[in-house]
Design a protein around this motif. Structure first.
Motif, PDB file in Angstrom:
ATOM      1  N   ASP A 152      -7.684   5.316   0.624  1.00 26.47           N
ATOM      2  CA  ASP A 152      -7.153   4.172  -0.105  1.00 26.47           C
ATOM      3  C   ASP A 152      -7.105   4.468  -1.602  1.00 26.47           C
ATOM      4  OD1 ASP A 152      -9.820   3.998  -0.779  1.00 26.47           O
ATOM      5  OD2 ASP A 152     -10.092   1.937  -0.100  1.00 26.47           O
ATOM      6  N   PRO A 186      -2.665   3.230   2.019  1.00 26.37           N
ATOM      7  CA  PRO A 186      -2.502   1.914   2.645  1.00 26.37           C
ATOM      8  C   PRO A 186      -1.332   1.134   2.060  1.00 26.37           C
ATOM      9  CG  PRO A 186      -4.346   1.875   1.121  1.00 26.37           C
ATOM     10  CD  PRO A 186      -3.884   3.305   1.199  1.00 26.37           C
ATOM     11  N   TYR A 187      -0.704   0.319   2.886  1.00 26.12           N
ATOM     12  CA  TYR A 187       0.446  -0.481   2.474  1.00 26.12           C
ATOM     13  C   TYR A 187       0.096  -1.425   1.332  1.00 26.12           C
ATOM     14  CZ  TYR A 187       3.987  -4.130   2.529  1.00 26.12           C
ATOM     15  OH  TYR A 187       4.940  -5.029   2.152  1.00 26.12           O
ATOM     16  N   ASP A 188      -1.122  -1.970   1.320  1.00 28.61           N
ATOM     17  CA  ASP A 188      -1.443  -2.980   0.312  1.00 28.61           C
ATOM     18  C   ASP A 188      -1.371  -2.431  -1.116  1.00 28.61           C
ATOM     19  OD1 ASP A 188      -3.716  -1.477   0.512  1.00 28.61           O
ATOM     20  OD2 ASP A 188      -5.109  -3.167   0.625  1.00 28.61           O
ATOM     21  N   ASP A 240       2.263  -3.178  -1.795  1.00 29.67           N
ATOM     22  CA  ASP A 240       2.695  -4.553  -1.548  1.00 29.67           C
ATOM     23  C   ASP A 240       2.972  -5.236  -2.890  1.00 29.67           C
ATOM     24  OD1 ASP A 240       3.092  -7.166  -0.871  1.00 29.67           O
ATOM     25  OD2 ASP A 240       1.249  -7.382   0.289  1.00 29.67           O
ATOM     26  N   SER A 270       0.489  -7.817  -3.945  1.00 32.00           N
ATOM     27  CA  SER A 270      -0.922  -7.429  -4.101  1.00 32.00           C
ATOM     28  C   SER A 270      -1.237  -7.082  -5.554  1.00 32.00           C
ATOM     29  CB  SER A 270      -1.235  -6.227  -3.203  1.00 32.00           C
ATOM     30  OG  SER A 270      -2.545  -5.756  -3.452  1.00 32.00           O
ATOM     31  N   THR A 298       0.627   3.264   5.641  1.00 31.11           N
ATOM     32  CA  THR A 298       0.047   2.678   6.856  1.00 31.11           C
ATOM     33  C   THR A 298      -0.568   1.319   6.564  1.00 31.11           C
ATOM     34  OG1 THR A 298      -1.550   2.974   8.652  1.00 31.11           O
ATOM     35  CG2 THR A 298      -2.161   3.855   6.494  1.00 31.11           C
ATOM     36  N   LYS A 299      -0.472   0.429   7.549  1.00 32.36           N
ATOM     37  CA  LYS A 299      -1.139  -0.873   7.466  1.00 32.36           C
ATOM     38  C   LYS A 299      -2.458  -0.871   8.240  1.00 32.36           C
ATOM     39  CE  LYS A 299       3.053  -3.632   6.795  1.00 32.36           C
ATOM     40  NZ  LYS A 299       3.877  -4.769   7.280  1.00 32.36           N
ATOM     41  N   HIS A 300      -2.873   0.289   8.698  1.00 32.81           N
ATOM     42  CA  HIS A 300      -4.078   0.406   9.516  1.00 32.81           C
ATOM     43  C   HIS A 300      -5.083   1.374   8.896  1.00 32.81           C
ATOM     44  CE1 HIS A 300      -1.128  -1.237  12.368  1.00 32.81           C
ATOM     45  NE2 HIS A 300      -2.151  -1.700  13.043  1.00 32.81           N
ATOM     46  N   TYR A 329       0.824   4.628  13.501  1.00 35.02           N
ATOM     47  CA  TYR A 329       0.543   3.636  12.462  1.00 35.02           C
ATOM     48  C   TYR A 329       1.219   3.863  11.116  1.00 35.02           C
ATOM     49  CZ  TYR A 329      -3.267   2.508  15.693  1.00 35.02           C
ATOM     50  OH  TYR A 329      -3.996   2.174  16.796  1.00 35.02           O
TER      51      TYR A 329
END
Length: 310
Positions: free
Chosen positions: A137, A185-187, A190, A193, A239-241, A290
């Motif tokens: 992350d 990570p996608y966030d 985003d 975010s 990835t969102k996972h 993912y």
């Protein structure tokens, strides 16, 4: 085992390294956190084993032991024997030490006292003849625009600048022949975010108290766009996972480096071929299941994120 470690005990373990996919998931989710304590000494036996009879010897020296055997991992009805007899425990200890003498260390531990060894391992991995996967992350140091550290004109960044420069040069010279795949990570992308990334292993870069700013984040996103446009073998997947416990830099057929969340200067690495092969299977399944891998979609996500930060 966590309680045993919290009470100040150390654990010497001889691992079965023949890992299936599910076992590797369990290792990443649970075991790696125990290894990071620095109180587990992990070994493996490189010799040939038939894989039919499996055995467990759990020993508290001089106090007690639990022993058991099973055939082909059939454990429902196998006998577990608990011992407190001193002579029996001594015999089990001798048996264990005899087996340990045939084994080799499974992994290396790094802490704040081994900063240079930690980055030497990264450089050795990045200059290997292997594709590299970075899963975290955090954003990778390879896509980090190091000029921004130079612009700060502060000696606090000198070690970080020199370290990151050496790593980037080590990889970029070889990107014509292999890939660097960064998975985040996608966030982080985003537009809604507010999250900013962390410096990858900032504690190992002597940047413990230095935080990302919007300016630095935008610069790195722009640098990632440049790499995606100009360097064919640089790839960025989304990835969102993302498991927040997963901080991994992995080279197929070479080595793996696991780290804790960025607030701690703790990490481990291993090079054992069977573990590397199992980890490769895990990473490939993770990507297939993912990750957003389409280059143009990823570039659009980055552009939208930059717009949201300006």
């Amino acid at each position: 085992m966590s309680e045993a470690l919290k009470k100040g005990n150390t654990i010497t373990i001889i691992h079965d390294i023949d890992r299936r996919y599910g076992d590797m998931q369990a290792s990443l989710n649970v075991w790696m956190q125990l290894y990071m304590s620095g109180r587990i000494e992990a070994w493996y036996c490189p010799g040939i084993r038939d894989g039919i009879i499996n055995t467990t010897r759990f020993i508290a020296p001089g106090l007690a032991a639990v022993i058991s055997n099973n055939i082909h991992n059939s454990v429902e009805e196998n006998l577990n024997i608990y011992l407190e007899n001193k002579k029996a425990i001594a015999a089990i200890e001798a048996e264990y030490k005899s087996f340990l003498s045939l084994c080799e260390p499974l992994m290396k531990h790094y802490d704040i006292k081994k900063v240079h060894e930690f980055w030497d391992m990264h450089l050795n991995q990045l200059t290997s003849d292997s594709d590299i996967y970075f899963i975290s992350d955090s954003l990778s140091l390879i896509s980090f625009p190091i000029k921004i550290l130079k612009e700060e004109n502060s000696t606090i960044f000198e070690f970080a600048y020199n370290t990151v420069k050496e790593l980037k040069l080590g990889l970029m010279d070889n990107l014509k022949n292999r890939e660097f795949i960064e998975i985040i990570p996608y966030d982080l992308l985003d537009p809604e975010s507010k999250k900013l990334p962390k410096f990858y292993k900032g504690s190992f870069l002597h940047l413990d108290n230095i935080e990302y700013t919007k300016k630095i984040f935008i610069k790195q996103l722009e640098n990632q766009l440049m790499l995606l446009n100009e360097v064919e073998n640089y790839k960025l997947y989304i990835t969102k996972h993302m498991d927040k416990r997963m901080h991994l830099q992995f080279a197929i057929n070479h080595s793996a480096i696991f780290t804790t969340p960025n607030i701690e200067a703790k990490a481990i690495s291993f090079t054992e071929k069977t573990m590397i092969s199992s980890l490769d299977e895990f990473v490939q399944r993770f990507i297939t299941s993912y990750c957003i891998t389409d280059r143009e979609k990823v570039k659009e996500l980055i552009k939208h994120k930059i717009e949201s930060l300006i």
